[in-house]
Design a protein around this motif. Structure first.
Motif, PDB file in Angstrom:
ATOM      1  N   SER A 116       0.824  -1.227   0.000  1.00 16.84           N
ATOM      2  CA  SER A 116       0.000   0.000   0.000  1.00 16.84           C
ATOM      3  C   SER A 116       0.847   1.261   0.000  1.00 16.84           C
ATOM      4  O   SER A 116       0.534   2.245   0.677  1.00 16.84           O
ATOM      5  CB  SER A 116      -0.928   0.004   1.226  1.00 16.84           C
ATOM      6  OG  SER A 116      -1.668  -1.186   1.325  1.00 16.84           O
ATOM      7  N   LYS A 170      -4.356  -0.934   2.916  1.00 14.72           N
ATOM      8  CA  LYS A 170      -5.516  -0.847   2.037  1.00 14.72           C
ATOM      9  C   LYS A 170      -6.741  -1.592   2.578  1.00 14.72           C
ATOM     10  O   LYS A 170      -7.851  -1.052   2.535  1.00 14.72           O
ATOM     11  CB  LYS A 170      -5.169  -1.359   0.644  1.00 14.72           C
ATOM     12  CG  LYS A 170      -4.540  -0.314  -0.251  1.00 14.72           C
ATOM     13  CD  LYS A 170      -4.451  -0.832  -1.672  1.00 14.72           C
ATOM     14  CE  LYS A 170      -3.739   0.156  -2.567  1.00 14.72           C
ATOM     15  NZ  LYS A 170      -3.588  -0.364  -3.940  1.00 14.72           N
ATOM     16  N   MET A 226      -1.037   4.467  -1.254  1.00 14.19           N
ATOM     17  CA  MET A 226      -2.111   4.874  -0.354  1.00 14.19           C
ATOM     18  C   MET A 226      -1.549   5.420   0.958  1.00 14.19           C
ATOM     19  O   MET A 226      -2.134   6.301   1.586  1.00 14.19           O
ATOM     20  CB  MET A 226      -3.034   3.685  -0.075  1.00 14.19           C
ATOM     21  CG  MET A 226      -4.233   4.022   0.813  1.00 14.19           C
ATOM     22  SD  MET A 226      -5.394   5.174   0.040  1.00 14.19           S
ATOM     23  CE  MET A 226      -6.136   4.093  -1.191  1.00 14.19           C
ATOM     24  N   LYS A 264      -5.691   8.127  -2.519  1.00 17.21           N
ATOM     25  CA  LYS A 264      -6.874   8.643  -1.831  1.00 17.21           C
ATOM     26  C   LYS A 264      -7.832   9.327  -2.799  1.00 17.21           C
ATOM     27  O   LYS A 264      -9.053   9.276  -2.611  1.00 17.21           O
ATOM     28  CB  LYS A 264      -6.448   9.590  -0.708  1.00 17.21           C
ATOM     29  CG  LYS A 264      -5.738   8.856   0.421  1.00 17.21           C
ATOM     30  CD  LYS A 264      -5.305   9.769   1.548  1.00 17.21           C
ATOM     31  CE  LYS A 264      -4.615   8.956   2.646  1.00 17.21           C
ATOM     32  NZ  LYS A 264      -4.125   9.816   3.750  1.00 17.21           N
TER      33      LYS A 264
END
Length: 227
Positions: free
Chosen positions: A22, A29, A25, A201
């Motif tokens: 991730s 996640k 992010m 995001k």
């Protein structure tokens, strides 16, 4: 559970790949907020809604948090976790090889990434019906000729997948699908959720808007049909 009526039930399992780092992010996640729950909840819900009641989740990054969340919120009879110790290499192939053997008693398995939350249950059903009608060993949805998820495989492929080493394209089974030749089938669908990643995001918020709009339109459509 998704089945067809024959003299033998064909059992279908689900494998959710949730081991990634991730990096884009910036947080786990599976436990990233999506609508009023988390990404992992939405992926599980879609599988449930498609009639898949036996689901394995491959964990890796932040394993303890993810597994604790699932154990708290889901029955162990339906959701089972498997840790991929090689998750840091970034290839989903290692997660597939880790998780699939835990589903060896199933005839077919849907393989799904945790970060595509907008896939519709109807897409799972279309892939299932196509698999049965075509007799292929693997089917995958495409949207505007772009391959997406989930993938549905015949578990007779398990030995070949476990022995396959060429992560073509840097990410998993592309070379394996090519190797299958005519046993692999692309299924055109209109479900844009199949290709709607949530790596950032901004993409996450876009996916939330998309699914909310779809649900609103679907609700209106059902209301009209009832009148």
């Amino acid at each position: 559970m998704v089945e067809r009526e024959t003299n033998r039930s064909l059992h279908v399992g689900g494998l959710i790949l949730a081991a990634g780092l991730s990096t884009r992010m910036g947080q786990s996640k599976p436990l990233t907020k999506f609508l009023n729950k988390n990404l992992i909840d939405q992926t599980i819900k879609t599988m449930y809604d498609a009639g898949i009641g036996n689901i394995k989740v491959v964990t890796g990054y932040e394993q303890e948090r993810v597994e604790s969340y699932l154990q708290t919120n889901y029955s162990a009879d339906c959701i089972y976790t498997i840790w991929n110790p090689n998750y840091e290499n970034g290839s989903i192939l290692t997660s597939i090889k880790t998780g699939l053997p835990e589903l060896k008693d199933f005839d077919y398995v849907f393989i799904q990434l945790v970060d595509l939350p907008c896939i519709l249950p109807e897409t799972y059903l279309k892939l299932w019906e196509t698999m049965l009608a075509s007799g292929k060993k693997a089917v995958i949805p495409t949207v505007d000729e772009r391959r997406g998820h989930p993938v549905l495989i015949d578990m007779s492929l398990l030995p070949e997948i476990l022995s396959y080493e060429n992560a073509a394209g840097g990410g998993g089974l592309r070379g394996f699908w090519k190797q299958l030749g005519d046993e692999f089938l692309e299924v055109p669908v209109t479900d844009r959720g199949c290709i709607m990643d949530t790596d950032t995001k901004d993409q996450l918020r876009e996916a939330e808007r998309y699914l909310n709009q779809y649900r609103k339109a679907d609700s209106i459509s059902h209301k009209i049909d009832e009148e």
